[in-house]
Design a protein around this motif. Sequence first.
Motif, mmCIF file in Angstrom:
data_model
loop_
_atom_site.group_PDB
_atom_site.id
_atom_site.type_symbol
_atom_site.label_atom_id
_atom_site.label_comp_id
_atom_site.label_asym_id
_atom_site.label_seq_id
_atom_site.Cartn_x
_atom_site.Cartn_y
_atom_site.Cartn_z
ATOM 1 N N TYR A 170 -36.759 -70.002 6.110
ATOM 2 C CA TYR A 170 -35.604 -70.171 5.233
ATOM 3 C C TYR A 170 -35.980 -71.019 4.027
ATOM 4 O O TYR A 170 -36.549 -72.092 4.148
ATOM 5 C CB TYR A 170 -34.451 -70.831 5.993
ATOM 6 C CG TYR A 170 -33.211 -71.011 5.141
ATOM 7 C CD1 TYR A 170 -32.403 -69.938 4.843
ATOM 8 C CD2 TYR A 170 -32.862 -72.266 4.649
ATOM 9 C CE1 TYR A 170 -31.270 -70.091 4.078
ATOM 10 C CE2 TYR A 170 -31.738 -72.431 3.878
ATOM 11 C CZ TYR A 170 -30.947 -71.337 3.595
ATOM 12 O OH TYR A 170 -29.820 -71.497 2.819
ATOM 13 N N GLY A 171 -35.717 -70.528 2.842
ATOM 14 C CA GLY A 171 -35.980 -71.262 1.615
ATOM 15 C C GLY A 171 -37.370 -71.042 1.051
ATOM 16 O O GLY A 171 -37.667 -71.512 -0.040
ATOM 17 N N GLN A 172 -38.238 -70.339 1.765
ATOM 18 C CA GLN A 172 -39.576 -70.073 1.253
ATOM 19 C C GLN A 172 -39.562 -68.773 0.459
ATOM 20 O O GLN A 172 -38.794 -67.859 0.737
ATOM 21 C CB GLN A 172 -40.574 -69.954 2.404
ATOM 22 C CG GLN A 172 -40.782 -71.247 3.145
ATOM 23 C CD GLN A 172 -41.776 -71.069 4.286
ATOM 24 O OE1 GLN A 172 -42.193 -69.964 4.591
ATOM 25 N NE2 GLN A 172 -42.139 -72.176 4.901
ATOM 26 N N GLU A 173 -40.451 -68.708 -0.535
ATOM 27 C CA GLU A 173 -40.546 -67.500 -1.336
ATOM 28 C C GLU A 173 -41.188 -66.384 -0.532
ATOM 29 O O GLU A 173 -42.038 -66.623 0.316
ATOM 30 C CB GLU A 173 -41.400 -67.750 -2.579
ATOM 31 C CG GLU A 173 -40.648 -68.368 -3.725
ATOM 32 C CD GLU A 173 -41.482 -68.315 -4.979
ATOM 33 O OE1 GLU A 173 -41.491 -67.272 -5.639
ATOM 34 O OE2 GLU A 173 -42.117 -69.330 -5.261
ATOM 35 N N SER A 174 -40.807 -65.163 -0.858
ATOM 36 C CA SER A 174 -41.406 -64.026 -0.166
ATOM 37 C C SER A 174 -42.749 -63.685 -0.821
ATOM 38 O O SER A 174 -42.956 -63.906 -2.013
ATOM 39 C CB SER A 174 -40.472 -62.825 -0.218
ATOM 40 O OG SER A 174 -40.216 -62.466 -1.560
ATOM 41 N N ARG A 175 -43.631 -63.129 -0.017
ATOM 42 C CA ARG A 175 -44.957 -62.745 -0.508
ATOM 43 C C ARG A 175 -44.920 -61.306 -0.999
ATOM 44 O O ARG A 175 -44.044 -60.524 -0.637
ATOM 45 C CB ARG A 175 -45.984 -62.878 0.606
ATOM 46 C CG ARG A 175 -46.180 -64.308 1.037
ATOM 47 C CD ARG A 175 -47.207 -64.369 2.113
ATOM 48 N NE ARG A 175 -47.528 -65.761 2.426
ATOM 49 C CZ ARG A 175 -48.464 -66.121 3.264
ATOM 50 N NH1 ARG A 175 -49.165 -65.220 3.913
ATOM 51 N NH2 ARG A 175 -48.708 -67.398 3.480
ATOM 52 N N LYS A 204 -44.277 -63.916 -5.175
ATOM 53 C CA LYS A 204 -43.842 -63.110 -6.318
ATOM 54 C C LYS A 204 -43.859 -63.918 -7.614
ATOM 55 O O LYS A 204 -44.235 -63.410 -8.664
ATOM 56 C CB LYS A 204 -42.452 -62.545 -6.058
ATOM 57 C CG LYS A 204 -42.455 -61.485 -4.986
ATOM 58 C CD LYS A 204 -41.080 -60.902 -4.773
ATOM 59 C CE LYS A 204 -41.133 -59.844 -3.681
ATOM 60 N NZ LYS A 204 -39.830 -59.232 -3.440
ATOM 61 N N SER A 205 -43.474 -65.185 -7.553
ATOM 62 C CA SER A 205 -43.478 -65.997 -8.779
ATOM 63 C C SER A 205 -44.908 -66.259 -9.250
ATOM 64 O O SER A 205 -45.168 -66.322 -10.453
ATOM 65 C CB SER A 205 -42.747 -67.312 -8.558
ATOM 66 O OG SER A 205 -43.419 -68.119 -7.620
ATOM 67 N N GLN A 206 -45.860 -66.390 -8.319
ATOM 68 C CA GLN A 206 -47.254 -66.566 -8.706
ATOM 69 C C GLN A 206 -47.784 -65.305 -9.386
ATOM 70 O O GLN A 206 -48.546 -65.393 -10.355
ATOM 71 C CB GLN A 206 -48.113 -66.895 -7.487
ATOM 72 C CG GLN A 206 -47.908 -68.285 -6.961
ATOM 73 C CD GLN A 206 -48.650 -68.515 -5.658
ATOM 74 O OE1 GLN A 206 -48.895 -67.585 -4.894
ATOM 75 N NE2 GLN A 206 -49.007 -69.764 -5.410
ATOM 76 N N SER A 207 -47.383 -64.139 -8.899
ATOM 77 C CA SER A 207 -47.839 -62.895 -9.524
ATOM 78 C C SER A 207 -47.234 -62.741 -10.920
ATOM 79 O O SER A 207 -47.906 -62.263 -11.836
ATOM 80 C CB SER A 207 -47.501 -61.694 -8.657
ATOM 81 O OG SER A 207 -46.114 -61.487 -8.605
ATOM 82 N N GLU A 208 -45.986 -63.147 -11.094
ATOM 83 C CA GLU A 208 -45.366 -63.087 -12.418
ATOM 84 C C GLU A 208 -46.065 -64.034 -13.387
ATOM 85 O O GLU A 208 -46.292 -63.687 -14.554
ATOM 86 C CB GLU A 208 -43.890 -63.427 -12.322
ATOM 87 C CG GLU A 208 -43.061 -62.369 -11.626
ATOM 88 C CD GLU A 208 -41.631 -62.810 -11.375
ATOM 89 O OE1 GLU A 208 -41.264 -63.929 -11.785
ATOM 90 O OE2 GLU A 208 -40.884 -62.035 -10.755
ATOM 91 N N LYS A 228 -48.099 -63.086 -16.849
ATOM 92 C CA LYS A 228 -47.781 -63.719 -18.127
ATOM 93 C C LYS A 228 -49.040 -64.296 -18.789
ATOM 94 O O LYS A 228 -49.278 -64.113 -19.979
ATOM 95 C CB LYS A 228 -46.756 -64.833 -17.895
ATOM 96 C CG LYS A 228 -46.146 -65.385 -19.155
ATOM 97 C CD LYS A 228 -45.151 -66.486 -18.850
ATOM 98 C CE LYS A 228 -43.980 -65.938 -18.070
ATOM 99 N NZ LYS A 228 -42.928 -66.943 -17.847
ATOM 100 N N ILE A 229 -49.870 -64.967 -17.991
ATOM 101 C CA ILE A 229 -51.092 -65.582 -18.521
ATOM 102 C C ILE A 229 -52.086 -64.514 -18.983
ATOM 103 O O ILE A 229 -52.679 -64.629 -20.056
ATOM 104 C CB ILE A 229 -51.723 -66.506 -17.465
ATOM 105 C CG1 ILE A 229 -50.841 -67.733 -17.250
ATOM 106 C CG2 ILE A 229 -53.126 -66.928 -17.865
ATOM 107 C CD1 ILE A 229 -51.246 -68.577 -16.067
#
Length: 70
Positions: free
Chosen positions: A15-20, A29-33, A37-38
Amino acid sequence: MGESKRRKASLGEKYGQESRILPWIPITKSQSEQFMKITTRGAWIGIGTLATGWFVIRFIGPAFGWWEVY
């Protein structure tokens, strides 16, 4: 508030963790975004550098007599 508590109870520690992206790849998913961007910014910097270099080699250098382009 009841739905949140039920979701928290069903997910447990997740609960509360980001999905892979994929379960076996430790990238969220936020790391891939952020990666996209970079790399997009880096690609545009590379394109600009290439265009600037071509302009200098083709026009600026010969105009100042630094070298000749045939």
